[in-house]
Enzyme design. Structure first.
Site, PDB file in Angstrom:
ATOM      1  N   ASP A   1     -33.732 -46.875 -54.727  1.00 11.03           N
ATOM      2  CA  ASP A   1     -34.061 -46.701 -53.151  1.00 11.03           C
ATOM      3  C   ASP A   1     -34.988 -47.764 -52.922  1.00 11.03           C
ATOM      4  O   ASP A   1     -35.567 -48.537 -53.633  1.00 11.03           O
ATOM      5  CB  ASP A   1     -34.802 -45.474 -52.886  1.00 11.03           C
ATOM      6  CG  ASP A   1     -34.567 -44.869 -51.449  1.00 11.03           C
ATOM      7  OD1 ASP A   1     -35.078 -45.729 -50.575  1.00 11.03           O
ATOM      8  OD2 ASP A   1     -33.980 -43.987 -51.433  1.00 11.03           O
TER       9      ASP A   1
ATOM     10  N   ASP B   1     -32.187 -52.156 -52.405  1.00 10.99           N
ATOM     11  CA  ASP B   1     -31.736 -52.031 -51.186  1.00 10.99           C
ATOM     12  C   ASP B   1     -30.290 -52.317 -51.257  1.00 10.99           C
ATOM     13  O   ASP B   1     -29.822 -53.542 -51.684  1.00 10.99           O
ATOM     14  CB  ASP B   1     -32.389 -53.181 -50.512  1.00 10.99           C
ATOM     15  CG  ASP B   1     -31.990 -53.224 -49.028  1.00 10.99           C
ATOM     16  OD1 ASP B   1     -30.862 -52.522 -48.674  1.00 10.99           O
ATOM     17  OD2 ASP B   1     -32.368 -53.822 -48.116  1.00 10.99           O
ATOM     18  N   VAL B   2     -29.281 -51.438 -51.069  1.00 13.00           N
ATOM     19  CA  VAL B   2     -27.843 -51.485 -51.054  1.00 13.00           C
ATOM     20  C   VAL B   2     -27.308 -52.513 -50.478  1.00 13.00           C
ATOM     21  O   VAL B   2     -25.921 -52.713 -50.452  1.00 13.00           O
ATOM     22  CB  VAL B   2     -27.372 -50.084 -51.231  1.00 13.00           C
ATOM     23  CG1 VAL B   2     -27.816 -49.109 -52.443  1.00 13.00           C
ATOM     24  CG2 VAL B   2     -27.742 -49.411 -49.848  1.00 13.00           C
TER      25      VAL B   2
ATOM     26  N   ASN C   1     -24.759 -42.832 -52.779  1.00 14.11           N
ATOM     27  CA  ASN C   1     -25.402 -41.949 -51.358  1.00 14.11           C
ATOM     28  C   ASN C   1     -26.287 -42.559 -50.494  1.00 14.11           C
ATOM     29  O   ASN C   1     -26.179 -42.089 -49.333  1.00 14.11           O
ATOM     30  CB  ASN C   1     -26.201 -40.945 -52.253  1.00 14.11           C
ATOM     31  CG  ASN C   1     -26.863 -39.897 -51.267  1.00 14.11           C
ATOM     32  OD1 ASN C   1     -26.379 -39.264 -50.561  1.00 14.11           O
ATOM     33  ND2 ASN C   1     -28.283 -40.179 -51.415  1.00 14.11           N
TER      34      ASN C   1
ATOM     35  N   TYR D   1     -21.052 -44.760 -37.503  1.00 11.99           N
ATOM     36  CA  TYR D   1     -21.244 -44.118 -38.526  1.00 11.99           C
ATOM     37  C   TYR D   1     -19.954 -43.399 -39.034  1.00 11.99           C
ATOM     38  O   TYR D   1     -19.465 -43.293 -40.002  1.00 11.99           O
ATOM     39  CB  TYR D   1     -22.411 -43.137 -38.471  1.00 11.99           C
ATOM     40  CG  TYR D   1     -22.751 -42.190 -39.440  1.00 11.99           C
ATOM     41  CD1 TYR D   1     -23.751 -42.427 -40.188  1.00 11.99           C
ATOM     42  CD2 TYR D   1     -22.135 -40.990 -39.643  1.00 11.99           C
ATOM     43  CE1 TYR D   1     -24.252 -41.592 -41.180  1.00 11.99           C
ATOM     44  CE2 TYR D   1     -22.236 -40.062 -40.722  1.00 11.99           C
ATOM     45  CZ  TYR D   1     -23.422 -40.376 -41.428  1.00 11.99           C
ATOM     46  OH  TYR D   1     -23.777 -39.658 -42.478  1.00 11.99           O
TER      47      TYR D   1
ATOM     48  N   LYS E   1     -18.042 -43.828 -42.339  1.00 11.69           N
ATOM     49  CA  LYS E   1     -17.724 -42.593 -43.492  1.00 11.69           C
ATOM     50  C   LYS E   1     -16.325 -42.457 -43.625  1.00 11.69           C
ATOM     51  O   LYS E   1     -15.839 -41.751 -44.624  1.00 11.69           O
ATOM     52  CB  LYS E   1     -18.715 -41.339 -42.894  1.00 11.69           C
ATOM     53  CG  LYS E   1     -20.056 -41.665 -42.884  1.00 11.69           C
ATOM     54  CD  LYS E   1     -20.515 -41.779 -44.344  1.00 11.69           C
ATOM     55  CE  LYS E   1     -21.896 -41.601 -44.426  1.00 11.69           C
ATOM     56  NZ  LYS E   1     -22.676 -41.838 -45.834  1.00 11.69           N
TER      57      LYS E   1
ATOM     58  N   THR F   1     -32.025 -32.926 -43.652  1.00 10.87           N
ATOM     59  CA  THR F   1     -32.818 -34.047 -44.275  1.00 10.87           C
ATOM     60  C   THR F   1     -33.580 -34.869 -43.113  1.00 10.87           C
ATOM     61  O   THR F   1     -33.430 -34.437 -41.994  1.00 10.87           O
ATOM     62  CB  THR F   1     -31.903 -35.130 -44.917  1.00 10.87           C
ATOM     63  OG1 THR F   1     -31.200 -35.576 -43.761  1.00 10.87           O
ATOM     64  CG2 THR F   1     -30.862 -34.163 -45.772  1.00 10.87           C
TER      65      THR F   1
END
Length: 285
Positions: free
Chosen positions: A36, A58-59, A85, A151, A155, A186
């Protein structure tokens, strides 16, 4: 202990779905690399289980993704499971207002990071019995109305990426599947709205209540609901599944409300009620 002695990568592991999934994998015997950009959060998570190692990643930085995969493989001799994820709500602007920078930033976080996670994990997964990749998509990929446009498009891209890579990686014995969460309790909603910290708990309670009223399963979705689905997809129990997506949404996408809520009439019932009321009043329908 489905994942005893397995090497597992979980991105976005410091909170929410990633956190719940990392803890579940570790509880079932895996050696988990919890990645993360919130390294302090990942460290707190690692303190909860001796099977979890925190990694700063950091992806949106491809070099950091590669370093994550290389480190885990060097430590373990290979990688068995990857859960791509990490994510956030992204740019919330409508299509007639969004800037290219916001669009690209959202795609980098939600779609490119998944592609690069697969890209740099696969060399370390070849030849590993039961190797499995699980990607986080969303019910937003099914159609509009569940999220901002950028978004949703990202996805949907994750779903197609899952199918394409499942075909490419079959020759290596690597399965690739996706999970599509519904409204899960979340921090993604409160973070996206930049909500003050003192309101977060209240807002999450409101979201939990609202989501429980909006779907056939009359309770709010929790991170562990998704963790259980991810663990199934990654396990040998799903060994005959690849290129598939598992919708875990409390039934919110199965149809219009009247299909499952007896208090909500369908169109024909509503029209019949109007006709009956008119007849009772002596008015021609």
């Amino acid at each position: 202990m489905r994942f005893a002695d397995k090497c597992v990568i979980v991105t976005g592991a410091a909170s929410g779905i990633g956190r719940a999934t990392a803890l579940l994998f570790a509880a079932e015997g895996a050696r988990v690399y919890a990645a993360d950009r919130d390294f302090e959060g990942a460290q707190r998570l690692s303190g909860e289980s001796p099977g979890i190692t925190a990694v700063a990643c950091d992806v949106c930085d491809v070099a950091q993704i590669k370093a994550l995969m290389d480190r885990a493989a060097q430590d373990c001799g290979g990688i068995d499971v990857v859960f791509n994820n990490a994510g956030a709500a992204g740019d919330r602007a409508p299509i007639d207002e969004i800037e290219a920078e916001g669009w690209d930033r959202t795609m980098d976080l939600l779609l490119r990071s998944v592609a690069m996670g697969i890209r740099y994990a696969v060399p370390h997964m070849k030849g590993r019995k039961g190797a499995s990749i699980v990607n986080t998509s969303s019910i937003a990929a099914i159609g509009p109305g569940y999220s901002p446009t950028a978004y949703a498009v990202a996805k949907a891209g994750v779903l197609h990426l899952t199918k394409c890579t499942a075909t490419e990686l079959a020759k290596y014995g690597i399965r690739v599947n996706a999970v599509q969460p519904g409204f899960i309790n979340t921090n993604i909603f409160t973070t996206a709205l930049e909500m003050p910290a003192d309101l977060v708990d209240t807002a999450k309670a409101m979201i939990l209540q609202a989501s429980s009223n909006a779907q056939p399963v009359a309770r709010g979705g929790m991170p562990d609901d998704i963790a259980q689905a991810v663990a199934f997809l990654a396990s040998d129990a799903a060994g005959f599944m690849t290129g598939a997506s598992l919708v875990v949404d409390g039934g919110i996408t199965i149809g219009p409300r009247h299909a499952w809520d007896p208090e909500t009439p369908d169109m024909f019932s509503a029209l019949q009620a109007m006709a009956d009321a008119a007849a009772a009043a002596g008015t021609p329908a």
